[in-house]
Motif scaffolding. Structure first.
Motif, short mmCIF file in Angstrom:
data_model
loop_
_atom_site.label_atom_id
_atom_site.label_comp_id
_atom_site.label_asym_id
_atom_site.label_seq_id
_atom_site.Cartn_x
_atom_site.Cartn_y
_atom_site.Cartn_z
N GLU A 142 0.84 -1.20 0.00
CA GLU A 142 0.00 0.00 0.00
C GLU A 142 0.87 1.25 0.00
OE1 GLU A 142 -4.00 1.01 2.31
OE2 GLU A 142 -2.24 1.40 3.56
N ALA A 143 0.41 2.25 -0.71
CA ALA A 143 1.09 3.55 -0.71
C ALA A 143 0.19 4.58 -0.04
CB ALA A 143 1.39 3.99 -2.13
N VAL A 144 0.83 5.54 0.58
CA VAL A 144 0.12 6.66 1.20
C VAL A 144 0.72 7.94 0.64
CG1 VAL A 144 -0.47 7.83 3.34
CG2 VAL A 144 -0.26 5.33 3.31
N ALA A 145 -0.14 8.84 0.19
CA ALA A 145 0.31 10.13 -0.33
C ALA A 145 0.03 11.21 0.71
CB ALA A 145 -0.40 10.46 -1.63
N ALA A 146 1.01 12.08 0.91
CA ALA A 146 0.85 13.18 1.86
C ALA A 146 1.44 14.45 1.28
CB ALA A 146 1.53 12.84 3.19
N PRO A 147 0.77 15.60 1.47
CA PRO A 147 1.35 16.87 1.02
C PRO A 147 2.47 17.29 1.96
CG PRO A 147 -0.71 17.26 2.15
CD PRO A 147 -0.55 15.76 2.10
N VAL A 148 3.50 17.90 1.40
CA VAL A 148 4.60 18.40 2.22
C VAL A 148 4.99 19.78 1.71
CG1 VAL A 148 5.48 16.08 2.71
CG2 VAL A 148 6.41 17.37 0.77
N THR A 149 5.67 20.53 2.57
CA THR A 149 6.33 21.76 2.14
C THR A 149 7.83 21.51 2.19
OG1 THR A 149 6.25 22.66 4.38
CG2 THR A 149 4.48 23.28 2.88
N LEU A 150 8.53 22.11 1.25
CA LEU A 150 9.96 21.89 1.14
C LEU A 150 10.73 22.95 1.92
CD1 LEU A 150 10.15 21.12 -2.68
CD2 LEU A 150 10.07 19.48 -0.79
N ARG A 151 11.90 22.58 2.37
CA ARG A 151 12.76 23.54 3.06
C ARG A 151 13.28 24.58 2.07
NH1 ARG A 151 14.06 22.10 8.19
NH2 ARG A 151 13.89 19.87 8.75
N ALA A 152 13.63 25.71 2.56
CA ALA A 152 14.20 26.77 1.73
C ALA A 152 15.45 26.23 1.04
CB ALA A 152 14.53 27.99 2.58
N GLY A 153 15.57 26.52 -0.23
CA GLY A 153 16.73 26.09 -0.98
C GLY A 153 16.58 24.76 -1.67
N ALA A 154 15.49 24.04 -1.41
CA ALA A 154 15.28 22.75 -2.08
C ALA A 154 15.05 22.98 -3.57
CB ALA A 154 14.09 22.03 -1.46
N ASP A 155 15.55 22.06 -4.37
CA ASP A 155 15.43 22.16 -5.83
C ASP A 155 14.03 21.73 -6.25
OD1 ASP A 155 15.61 22.04 -8.56
OD2 ASP A 155 17.47 20.87 -8.60
N HIS A 156 13.28 22.64 -6.83
CA HIS A 156 11.89 22.36 -7.19
C HIS A 156 11.75 21.64 -8.52
CE1 HIS A 156 11.13 26.19 -4.63
NE2 HIS A 156 11.21 25.12 -3.87
N ALA A 157 12.86 21.40 -9.19
CA ALA A 157 12.80 20.69 -10.46
C ALA A 157 13.44 19.30 -10.37
CB ALA A 157 13.49 21.50 -11.56
N THR A 158 13.69 18.83 -9.15
CA THR A 158 14.31 17.53 -8.95
C THR A 158 13.42 16.66 -8.08
OG1 THR A 158 16.56 18.43 -9.13
CG2 THR A 158 16.33 16.31 -8.04
N CYS A 159 13.13 15.46 -8.55
CA CYS A 159 12.42 14.49 -7.72
C CYS A 159 13.44 13.59 -7.04
CB CYS A 159 11.43 13.66 -8.55
SG CYS A 159 12.22 12.55 -9.75
N HIS A 160 13.04 12.99 -5.92
CA HIS A 160 13.93 12.15 -5.14
C HIS A 160 13.25 10.83 -4.83
CE1 HIS A 160 15.59 16.19 -4.51
NE2 HIS A 160 16.73 15.61 -4.16
N VAL A 161 14.01 9.75 -4.96
CA VAL A 161 13.52 8.41 -4.65
C VAL A 161 14.50 7.78 -3.67
CG1 VAL A 161 12.78 6.19 -5.59
CG2 VAL A 161 12.62 8.25 -7.01
#
Length: 343
Positions: A142-161
């Motif tokens: 099972e997967a769970v999706a949750a909204p998050v806010t990113l820390r200042a300086g995080a790259d908004h064009a990069t996904c992470h796995v």
């Protein structure tokens, strides 16, 4: 063709049913809608550039989803090592945006009046209940999706796995500071407690939202004499491969081509058997691609259980394909041709 065109009833929504409707309408089929229970749209999808190009080509819309946030890179922490940023082109699309852009056109509810000599109607099932509901699952996670806010300086064009001992995390930025976190195998909180790559990028974790199964799955029977099943309710890929939306479009192209070939006098049983065989072959390829990720993600019981399920699924698909003849048809564009005629 002359004379009445066959009527096709469409049940459900999503990329696959919308693609079927578009292609069949272009081909002159009479379409009708059928009410189904609306499904909760997935929070967000990373629509890869190849999948995006395929949808733009099918619908003839070169600017489809052009204004949405983009992912240009990915960073992966897997099996104890962390990759350098790798190129990864994709648009970030919500389930609601897909329904709004690719949803079914307004269709009459029920079949339109047809002449007595018109062919019997056919149904495309993109949602349960299916005529043959037995579903084969290749694992349980099972997967769970949750909204998050990113820390200042995080790259908004990069996904992470990131793989952890209890499962894996997928962080998908969605614009300025917002992002979605997908936790597979365990709660996002528990996975973040083991995270070294993704946890430092997150400022706040929102409440868990949608829960859904992510293990690959396939209906035992995807077609019958007067119906075809398609879409993620009929065949679904693990999101680890990032190919689910493209698969939905490809199976819709094949389903529409099967209906057109039946209408044009083709062997119904052979064509429907070809459809089932091609979906099993697609699942086999997907399991083969996914298996190394689960074998290398970790050495805990959870990882071993998931890898074993994928291996068993691959063996099942191989056995099923060994029982059917070599493919008799070749898909060219939106049409199926007998192989001897296409040679």
């Amino acid at each position: 063709m002359t004379g009445p065109q066959p009527a096709v009833r469409l049940r459900g929504g999503g990329v696959s049913v919308a693609t079927c409707a578009h292609l069949l309408a272009q081909d002159g089929f009479c379409l009708a809608g059928a009410a189904v229970e609306p499904r909760a749209p997935v929070p967000v999808i990373m629509l890869s550039d190849p999948a995006l190009a395929l949808l733009r080509d099918i619908f003839g819309r070169p600017s489809l989803f052009a204004a949405l946030p983009r992912i240009e890179r990915r960073v992966v922490s897997w099996g104890g090592s962390v990759s350098a940023p790798l190129p990864h082109g994709a648009a970030v699309v919500t389930g609601a945006q897909i329904e709004a852009e690719l949803g079914l056109p307004a269709l009459p509810a029920g079949f339109p009046p047809a002449a007595s000599e018109a062919p019997a109607p056919f149904t495309i099932h993109g949602a349960p209940p299916f005529p043959e509901p037995a579903l084969r699952r290749f694992g349980t996670r099972e997967a769970v999706a949750a909204p998050v806010t990113l820390r200042a300086g995080a790259d908004h064009a990069t996904c992470h796995v990131e793989a952890t001992p209890k499962g894996w995390l997928f962080l998908i930025p969605q614009g300025a500071d917002a992002a979605w976190l997908l936790g597979v195998g365990c709660s996002p909180e528990a996975l973040l407690a083991q995270s070294r790559l993704i946890a430092p990028l997150i400022d706040t974790l929102g409440p868990a939202g949608a829960r859904f199964e992510t293990a690959p799955r396939l209906l035992d029977q995807v077609a019958g004499p007067d119906w075809i099943a398609c879409g993620t309710a009929a065949i679904a890929f693990d999101p680890i491969c990032g190919d689910g939306t493209a698969q939905a479009a490809r199976e819709a192209i094949l389903a529409a081509a099967v209906l057109a070939a039946i209408r044009d006098g083709g062997d119904r049983d052979a064509l429907l058997g070809h459809y089932r065989a091609m979906l099993i072959a697609a699942m086999r390829r997907h399991l083969q691609v996914s298996l190394p990720f689960y074998r290398s993600g970790g050495d805990t019981p959870w990882w071993r259980e998931q890898a074993d399920a994928l291996a068993q699924g691959h063996a099942w698909c191989t056995g099923q394909l060994a029982r059917v003849p070599e493919p008799r048809f070749l898909l060219r564009g939106n049409r199926l041709f007998a192989r001897e005629a296409a040679a």
